[in-house]
Scaffold this motif. Structure first.
Motif, short mmCIF file in Angstrom:
data_model
loop_
_atom_site.label_atom_id
_atom_site.label_comp_id
_atom_site.label_asym_id
_atom_site.label_seq_id
_atom_site.Cartn_x
_atom_site.Cartn_y
_atom_site.Cartn_z
N VAL A 10 11.11 -29.68 -15.48
CA VAL A 10 10.45 -28.75 -14.55
C VAL A 10 11.30 -28.64 -13.28
O VAL A 10 12.28 -29.37 -13.11
CB VAL A 10 9.03 -29.23 -14.19
N GLN A 11 10.89 -27.75 -12.38
CA GLN A 11 11.54 -27.64 -11.07
C GLN A 11 11.54 -29.00 -10.40
O GLN A 11 10.55 -29.72 -10.46
CB GLN A 11 10.75 -26.69 -10.19
N ALA A 12 12.60 -29.33 -9.72
CA ALA A 12 12.75 -30.67 -9.13
C ALA A 12 11.58 -31.04 -8.22
O ALA A 12 11.20 -32.21 -8.14
CB ALA A 12 14.06 -30.75 -8.37
N ASP A 13 10.98 -30.07 -7.54
CA ASP A 13 9.90 -30.40 -6.60
C ASP A 13 8.50 -30.16 -7.18
O ASP A 13 7.51 -30.16 -6.45
CB ASP A 13 10.08 -29.64 -5.29
N ASN A 14 8.42 -29.96 -8.48
CA ASN A 14 7.11 -29.74 -9.13
C ASN A 14 6.35 -31.07 -9.24
O ASN A 14 6.85 -32.02 -9.81
CB ASN A 14 7.35 -29.15 -10.53
N ASP A 15 5.14 -31.13 -8.64
CA ASP A 15 4.38 -32.38 -8.80
C ASP A 15 3.07 -32.12 -9.56
O ASP A 15 2.18 -32.95 -9.60
CB ASP A 15 4.12 -33.06 -7.46
N ILE A 31 10.84 -34.92 -17.26
CA ILE A 31 9.64 -35.74 -17.09
C ILE A 31 9.19 -36.34 -18.42
O ILE A 31 9.38 -35.75 -19.48
CB ILE A 31 8.46 -34.94 -16.46
N GLY A 32 8.64 -37.54 -18.33
CA GLY A 32 8.07 -38.19 -19.51
C GLY A 32 9.11 -38.71 -20.49
O GLY A 32 10.31 -38.67 -20.24
N GLU A 33 8.59 -39.19 -21.58
CA GLU A 33 9.42 -39.77 -22.65
C GLU A 33 9.91 -38.66 -23.57
O GLU A 33 9.33 -37.57 -23.59
CB GLU A 33 8.57 -40.75 -23.47
N PRO A 34 10.96 -38.94 -24.36
CA PRO A 34 11.37 -37.96 -25.37
C PRO A 34 10.19 -37.60 -26.29
O PRO A 34 9.40 -38.45 -26.65
CB PRO A 34 12.45 -38.70 -26.15
N VAL A 46 3.84 -33.85 -20.98
CA VAL A 46 3.71 -32.76 -21.94
C VAL A 46 2.25 -32.28 -22.02
O VAL A 46 1.98 -31.12 -22.31
CB VAL A 46 4.27 -33.18 -23.32
N ASP A 47 1.30 -33.16 -21.71
CA ASP A 47 -0.13 -32.80 -21.76
C ASP A 47 -0.50 -31.76 -20.70
O ASP A 47 -1.53 -31.10 -20.81
CB ASP A 47 -1.00 -34.05 -21.57
N ASP A 48 0.32 -31.64 -19.66
CA ASP A 48 0.03 -30.67 -18.61
C ASP A 48 0.55 -29.26 -18.93
O ASP A 48 0.48 -28.38 -18.08
CB ASP A 48 0.65 -31.14 -17.28
N LEU A 49 1.08 -29.08 -20.14
CA LEU A 49 1.67 -27.78 -20.47
C LEU A 49 0.68 -26.80 -21.10
O LEU A 49 1.01 -25.63 -21.32
CB LEU A 49 2.87 -27.96 -21.42
N ASP A 50 -0.53 -27.25 -21.38
CA ASP A 50 -1.56 -26.39 -21.97
C ASP A 50 -1.76 -25.15 -21.09
O ASP A 50 -2.01 -25.28 -19.90
CB ASP A 50 -2.87 -27.18 -22.10
N ALA A 108 9.03 -19.41 -15.03
CA ALA A 108 8.42 -20.17 -16.14
C ALA A 108 8.05 -21.53 -15.58
O ALA A 108 8.66 -22.01 -14.62
CB ALA A 108 9.41 -20.31 -17.30
N ASP A 109 7.01 -22.16 -16.17
CA ASP A 109 6.52 -23.43 -15.61
C ASP A 109 7.37 -24.63 -15.99
O ASP A 109 7.51 -25.58 -15.24
CB ASP A 109 5.08 -23.67 -16.09
N ALA A 110 7.90 -24.60 -17.20
CA ALA A 110 8.67 -25.75 -17.69
C ALA A 110 9.64 -25.29 -18.76
O ALA A 110 9.58 -24.14 -19.22
CB ALA A 110 7.72 -26.80 -18.27
#
Ligand code: GLN
Length: 230
Positions: free
Chosen positions: A103-108, A184-187, A113-117, A159-161
């Motif tokens: 994601v964008q470097a400053d995206n919090d 972000i996150g694991e593979p 991956v669960d936040d992509l819904d 795009a979000d991610a």
């Protein structure tokens, strides 16, 4: 050694990606095709005793072009999948990769991956990521012919991610996309890259044997260090 009746070396057309850092890409200064896959395939051809000519194109055309027999060989950071195996043959695996979210470097707001819904997830046309987004995230895939466009869309907030192969995301984020993207996150998956051949091609075993030699004699390790070493 592969030779014709006249004793000349056989020459084969190798389809490759025109922009997939650091596996194959055009060197900005020289305009030459360079990368891990380019060096590895060149070493395989040397070892096996045949000549090659690279033809660089968008990734999407490679799988189809090998399947139809238009190209003799394909090397493009291509993931070995059951679906692709219906139309093409693969060498033994030569690289371990996997998919990751960036994601964008400053995206919090997006932390896994669960936040992509319901989000827009950029990626590349015809890639394993495109399938992954559609089947596993609840997000809407937005596929571009070139992965750089997907990264740019995330950086510019359109795009979000993005979901793509770890080595490509990491290389991009530490070069061209410096400071603008973060993973972000694991593979999300484990994926193995293989060299592609038309179904039933006798070249597969010849190349595979050469690849085994390069893995045993240190050539593979040297190339790995050259492209992925610190
Ligand atoms: N490994 C991914 C795939 O096979 C992406 C390859 C690429 O973009 N060159 O779909």
């Amino acid at each position: 050694e592969a030779t014709t009746d006249e004793g000349e070396r056989e020459s084969y057309v190798v389809a490759t990606d025109n922009a997939y850092v650091p596996f194959e890409f055009l060197d900005e200064e020289t305009g030459e095709l360079v990368g891990f896959d380019i060096d590895l395939m060149t070493a395989i051809a040397d070892e096996a005793g045949f000549d090659i000519e690279f033809e660089a194109m968008e990734f999407d055309g490679i799988v189809a072009g090998i399947g139809s027999g238009r190209f003799d060989i394909g090397i493009a950071g291509m993931t070995i999948t059951e679906e692709r195996k219906e139309n093409i043959d693969f060498s033994q695996p030569y690289y371990e990769a996997g998919l990751i979210v960036a994601v964008q470097a400053d995206n919090d707001e997006i932390n896994s991956v669960d936040d992509l819904d319901g989000k827009t997830v950029a990626t590349r046309t015809g890639s394993t990521s495109e399938t992954y987004i559609r089947e596993n995230t609840g997000g809407t895939p937005e596929a571009f012919p070139q992965i750089t466009e997907a990264y740019q869309n995330v950086i510019q907030g359109r795009a979000d991610a993005v979901i793509y192969d770890i080595p490509n995301v990491q290389y991009y984020a530490s070069t061209e996309g410096g400071g603008q993207l973060k993973t972000i996150g694991e593979p999300l998956t484990g994926e193995e890259y293989g060299i592609a051949f038309p179904k039933g091609s006798e070249l597969r075993d010849i190349a595979d044997e050469a690849l085994t030699t390069l893995m045993e004699d240190g050539t593979y390790a040297d190339l790995y260090e050259k492209w992925f070493g610190e």
